[in-house]
Design a protein around this motif. Structure first.
Motif, PDB file in Angstrom:
ATOM      1  N   LEU A   5       0.863  -1.079  -0.164  1.00  0.00           N
ATOM      2  CA  LEU A   5       0.062  -0.055  -0.234  1.00  0.00           C
ATOM      3  C   LEU A   5       0.856   1.097   0.020  1.00  0.00           C
ATOM      4  N   LEU A   6       1.088   1.941  -1.066  1.00  0.00           N
ATOM      5  CA  LEU A   6       1.845   3.133  -1.221  1.00  0.00           C
ATOM      6  C   LEU A   6       1.301   4.420  -0.541  1.00  0.00           C
ATOM      7  N   GLY A   7      -0.163   4.028  -0.504  1.00  0.00           N
ATOM      8  CA  GLY A   7      -0.850   5.375   0.370  1.00  0.00           C
ATOM      9  C   GLY A   7      -2.059   4.783   0.618  1.00  0.00           C
ATOM     10  N   THR A   8      -2.454   5.191   1.799  1.00  0.00           N
ATOM     11  CA  THR A   8      -3.939   4.525   2.303  1.00  0.00           C
ATOM     12  C   THR A   8      -4.709   5.558   2.489  1.00  0.00           C
ATOM     13  N   GLY A   9      -4.607   7.065   2.037  1.00  0.00           N
ATOM     14  CA  GLY A   9      -5.521   8.157   2.471  1.00  0.00           C
ATOM     15  C   GLY A   9      -6.681   8.563   1.545  1.00  0.00           C
ATOM     16  N   ALA A  10      -7.110   9.205   1.631  1.00  0.00           N
ATOM     17  CA  ALA A  10      -8.394   9.818   0.821  1.00  0.00           C
ATOM     18  C   ALA A  10      -7.577  10.622  -0.468  1.00  0.00           C
ATOM     19  N   PRO A  11      -8.361  10.988  -1.732  1.00  0.00           N
ATOM     20  CA  PRO A  11      -7.409  11.591  -2.734  1.00  0.00           C
ATOM     21  C   PRO A  11      -6.713  12.825  -2.420  1.00  0.00           C
ATOM     22  N   ASP A  12      -7.196  13.651  -1.320  1.00  0.00           N
ATOM     23  CA  ASP A  12      -6.357  14.743  -0.930  1.00  0.00           C
ATOM     24  C   ASP A  12      -5.365  14.465   0.015  1.00  0.00           C
ATOM     25  N   GLY A  13      -5.295  13.263   0.558  1.00  0.00           N
ATOM     26  CA  GLY A  13      -4.229  12.777   1.510  1.00  0.00           C
ATOM     27  C   GLY A  13      -4.878  13.282   3.040  1.00  0.00           C
ATOM     28  N   LEU A  14      -4.163  12.763   3.699  1.00  0.00           N
ATOM     29  CA  LEU A  14      -4.258  13.074   5.381  1.00  0.00           C
ATOM     30  C   LEU A  14      -2.981  13.507   5.956  1.00  0.00           C
ATOM     31  N   PRO A  15      -2.809  14.524   6.589  1.00  0.00           N
ATOM     32  CA  PRO A  15      -3.900  15.500   6.589  1.00  0.00           C
ATOM     33  C   PRO A  15      -4.191  16.226   5.263  1.00  0.00           C
ATOM     34  N   ARG A  16      -5.335  16.999   5.227  1.00  0.00           N
ATOM     35  CA  ARG A  16      -5.652  17.560   3.906  1.00  0.00           C
ATOM     36  C   ARG A  16      -4.931  18.989   3.877  1.00  0.00           C
ATOM     37  N   PRO A  17      -4.316  19.441   2.668  1.00  0.00           N
ATOM     38  CA  PRO A  17      -3.785  20.691   2.848  1.00  0.00           C
ATOM     39  C   PRO A  17      -4.461  21.888   3.170  1.00  0.00           C
ATOM     40  N   ALA A  18      -3.739  22.576   4.310  1.00  0.00           N
ATOM     41  CA  ALA A  18      -4.351  23.779   4.826  1.00  0.00           C
ATOM     42  C   ALA A  18      -5.480  23.509   5.811  1.00  0.00           C
ATOM     43  N   CYS A  19      -6.030  22.378   5.999  1.00  0.00           N
ATOM     44  CA  CYS A  19      -7.169  21.919   6.712  1.00  0.00           C
ATOM     45  C   CYS A  19      -6.599  22.245   8.313  1.00  0.00           C
ATOM     46  N   PRO A  20      -7.523  23.028   9.078  1.00  0.00           N
ATOM     47  CA  PRO A  20      -7.206  23.308  10.374  1.00  0.00           C
ATOM     48  C   PRO A  20      -7.749  22.323  11.436  1.00  0.00           C
ATOM     49  N   CYS A  21      -8.524  21.263  10.953  1.00  0.00           N
ATOM     50  CA  CYS A  21      -9.338  20.362  11.885  1.00  0.00           C
ATOM     51  C   CYS A  21      -8.580  19.687  12.742  1.00  0.00           C
ATOM     52  N   ALA A  22      -9.139  19.066  14.031  1.00  0.00           N
ATOM     53  CA  ALA A  22      -8.447  18.379  14.791  1.00  0.00           C
ATOM     54  C   ALA A  22      -7.652  17.272  14.235  1.00  0.00           C
ATOM     55  N   ALA A  23      -8.439  16.368  13.493  1.00  0.00           N
ATOM     56  CA  ALA A  23      -8.045  15.250  12.834  1.00  0.00           C
ATOM     57  C   ALA A  23      -6.806  15.447  12.085  1.00  0.00           C
ATOM     58  N   CYS A  24      -6.852  16.442  11.264  1.00  0.00           N
ATOM     59  CA  CYS A  24      -5.745  16.793  10.311  1.00  0.00           C
ATOM     60  C   CYS A  24      -4.412  17.109  11.169  1.00  0.00           C
ATOM     61  N   ALA A  25      -4.622  17.703  12.413  1.00  0.00           N
ATOM     62  CA  ALA A  25      -3.733  18.377  13.280  1.00  0.00           C
ATOM     63  C   ALA A  25      -2.879  17.239  14.111  1.00  0.00           C
ATOM     64  N   ALA A 203      -6.834  -0.793   9.523  1.00  0.00           N
ATOM     65  CA  ALA A 203      -6.042   0.078   8.817  1.00  0.00           C
ATOM     66  C   ALA A 203      -4.512  -0.315   9.156  1.00  0.00           C
ATOM     67  N   VAL A 204      -3.559  -0.055   7.871  1.00  0.00           N
ATOM     68  CA  VAL A 204      -2.232  -0.268   8.350  1.00  0.00           C
ATOM     69  C   VAL A 204      -1.311   1.188   7.597  1.00  0.00           C
ATOM     70  N   PRO A 205      -0.219   1.467   8.154  1.00  0.00           N
ATOM     71  CA  PRO A 205       0.363   2.496   7.805  1.00  0.00           C
ATOM     72  C   PRO A 205       0.813   2.498   6.362  1.00  0.00           C
ATOM     73  N   ASP A 206       0.982   3.760   5.614  1.00  0.00           N
ATOM     74  CA  ASP A 206       1.458   3.677   4.233  1.00  0.00           C
ATOM     75  C   ASP A 206       2.812   2.895   4.449  1.00  0.00           C
ATOM     76  N   GLY A 207       3.075   2.312   3.275  1.00  0.00           N
ATOM     77  CA  GLY A 207       4.271   1.462   2.637  1.00  0.00           C
ATOM     78  C   GLY A 207       4.154  -0.011   3.287  1.00  0.00           C
ATOM     79  N   THR A 208       3.108  -0.362   4.108  1.00  0.00           N
ATOM     80  CA  THR A 208       2.899  -1.631   4.453  1.00  0.00           C
ATOM     81  C   THR A 208       2.723  -2.758   3.276  1.00  0.00           C
ATOM     82  N   THR A 209       3.425  -4.013   3.206  1.00  0.00           N
ATOM     83  CA  THR A 209       3.250  -4.975   2.574  1.00  0.00           C
ATOM     84  C   THR A 209       2.478  -6.089   3.158  1.00  0.00           C
ATOM     85  N   LEU A 210       1.469  -6.644   2.258  1.00  0.00           N
ATOM     86  CA  LEU A 210       0.815  -7.875   2.920  1.00  0.00           C
ATOM     87  C   LEU A 210       0.805  -8.781   2.075  1.00  0.00           C
ATOM     88  N   VAL A 211       0.556  -9.950   2.336  1.00  0.00           N
ATOM     89  CA  VAL A 211       0.403 -11.319   1.428  1.00  0.00           C
ATOM     90  C   VAL A 211      -0.935 -11.492   1.399  1.00  0.00           C
TER      91      VAL A 211
END
Length: 404
Positions: A5-25, A203-211
């Motif tokens: 999994l080269l990435g696991t986020g939404a199309p805009d990534g996480l955190p979203r660019p310039a988003c001040p919300c608590a989850a992105c922070a 969920a797994v972190p970005d870069g995780t390899t699974l079989v």
């Protein structure tokens, strides 16, 4: 079949660019996620995202062996500039099958929203289903039932997709469900893990390899508790939390213990709000007769909302509001009803999520009957919780795990 999994986020990534919300922070370091992209056996790339080459390098892989790039998003070309050496990115028309040189077989799965899903079969026969953000299959991939070894999907955005796949037999007890397209709707960390576990996913972190197909070897599927009690105060979010725990189930019976109240528009409004929140496939039963439902060996999951209204009905039955009746035989009769209910919870084979009010932490009721109800609800909650594998307390919309 090896999946990175080269990435696991939404199309805009996480955190979203310039988003001040608590989850992105708080989505920093290992909790940050690039847009979702999958690399299969080093030869098939599903979705092309910014920085894919560097993401692969960080995971110990190279994209030099990629012979096919497929897109899920509803556009005709790649969202970013194609790195040198990669073949042109494309989408397969719905229902079409693509056979790759390495022996992989890819079928385009129709979605109920814009985008394309992919059913990938390895040369050895392992099967993986990858769904785009916000997507759910509009039908089985090939019209015949089969169980996937792994499903990679937007679990939090479309839990009903898992319900549909479970109902069709496409997700089984050993299917590894991996959540991707993760956005800032849910804070990362324990809360994310808890929400996903309720759907049998992780969920797994970005870069995780699974079989793919080796899930029973390196771990067990998330343990879905058969019995859950969700406690909380008024408007705490306890009902929403209970409903959320069953969103990924193919069938649910919503047991409404409040019944109907003729001529009460405020109560009708409350019931209407509840009904509007529920998935259309859920069935509603308005009853306080819980024991027969719990004693059924087979049947869909039960969502009981709520035990405090069940207790009100039980106290009505035994005349508990009258001091004389309570002292004579009302208390004994109520104890018998509670004991019968708790025994049915202990023995049930159905999945049960029950809701109840947590009372007694505020002002002491002014009347004897009010204090009696408070005390009996506390006893009922404690006895019911004692038979549940999972107990949650919801405060200000935040679920605290008490057990499980």
């Amino acid at each position: 079949m090896e999946l990175t999994l080269l990435g696991t986020g939404a199309p805009d990534g996480l955190p979203r660019p310039a988003c001040p919300c608590a989850a992105c922070a708080t989505a920093v370091g290992g909790r940050a996620r690039a847009a979702t992209a999958l690399l299969l056996d080093g030869t098939l790339l599903l979705d092309l995202t910014p920085g894919a080459v560097f993401a692969a390098a960080r995971a110990g892989h190279s994209l030099t062996g990629v012979t096919q790039v497929l897109l899920t998003h509803p556009h005709d070309g790649p969202a970013v500039e194609l790195p040198p050496g990669l073949p042109a990115a494309a989408r397969i028309p719905d229902g079409r099958v693509l056979s790759l040189l390495g022996g992989h077989r890819v079928r385009a799965v129709p979605m109920d929203s814009p985008g394309t899903g992919y059913d990938v079969t390895s040369p050895e026969g392992e099967r993986l289903l990858y769904l785009p953000p916000g997507g759910s299959p509009s039908g089985l991939a090939d019209g015949s039932p089969h169980t996937y070894d792994m499903v990679v999907a937007d679990v939090l955005g479309r839990p009903d997709a898992l319900a549909r796949l479970r109902g069709a037999g496409a997700i089984g007890p050993t299917t590894d469900i991996v959540a991707v397209h993760l956005d800032h709707d849910v804070p990362p960390g324990p809360e994310l893990d808890r929400r996903l576990a309720a759907a049998g996913a992780r969920a797994v972190p970005d870069g995780t390899t699974l079989v793919v197909g080796a899930f029973p070897i390196y771990g067990a599927p998330p343990d879905l508790p058969r019995r859950t009690l969700v406690l909380g105060g008024a408007r705490s979010g306890k009902s929403v939390e209970a409903e959320r725990r069953l969103e990924a189930f193919p069938e649910v019976v919503y047991v409404a213990t409040g019944g109907t109240r003729e001529g009460d528009p405020e109560w009708a409004s409350r019931v209407g709000l509840h009904r509007d929140r529920r998935p259309g496939a859920w069935r509603t039963e308005e009853t306080c007769d819980l024991v027969p439902l719990l004693e059924e060996d087979d049947g869909p999951a039960l969502l009981i909302d709520c035990l405090s209204l069940w207790l009100t009905d039980a106290m009505d039955q035994v005349g508990a509001w009258d001091d004389a009746k309570w002292a004579a035989d009302g208390e004994r009769a109520l104890r018998a009803l509670v004991t019968e209910l708790v025994a049915a919870v202990r023995a049930t084979r159905r999945t049960v999520v029950a809701v109840s009010n947590e009372v007694g932490s505020g002002v002491v009721p002014a009347t004897a009957s009010g204090r009696r109800f408070r005390d009996e609800l506390g006893r009922l909650n404690a006895a019911f919780a004692g038979e549940c594998e999972h107990v949650l307390l919801v405060v200000a919309g935040q679920a605290l795990v008490l057990r499980g």
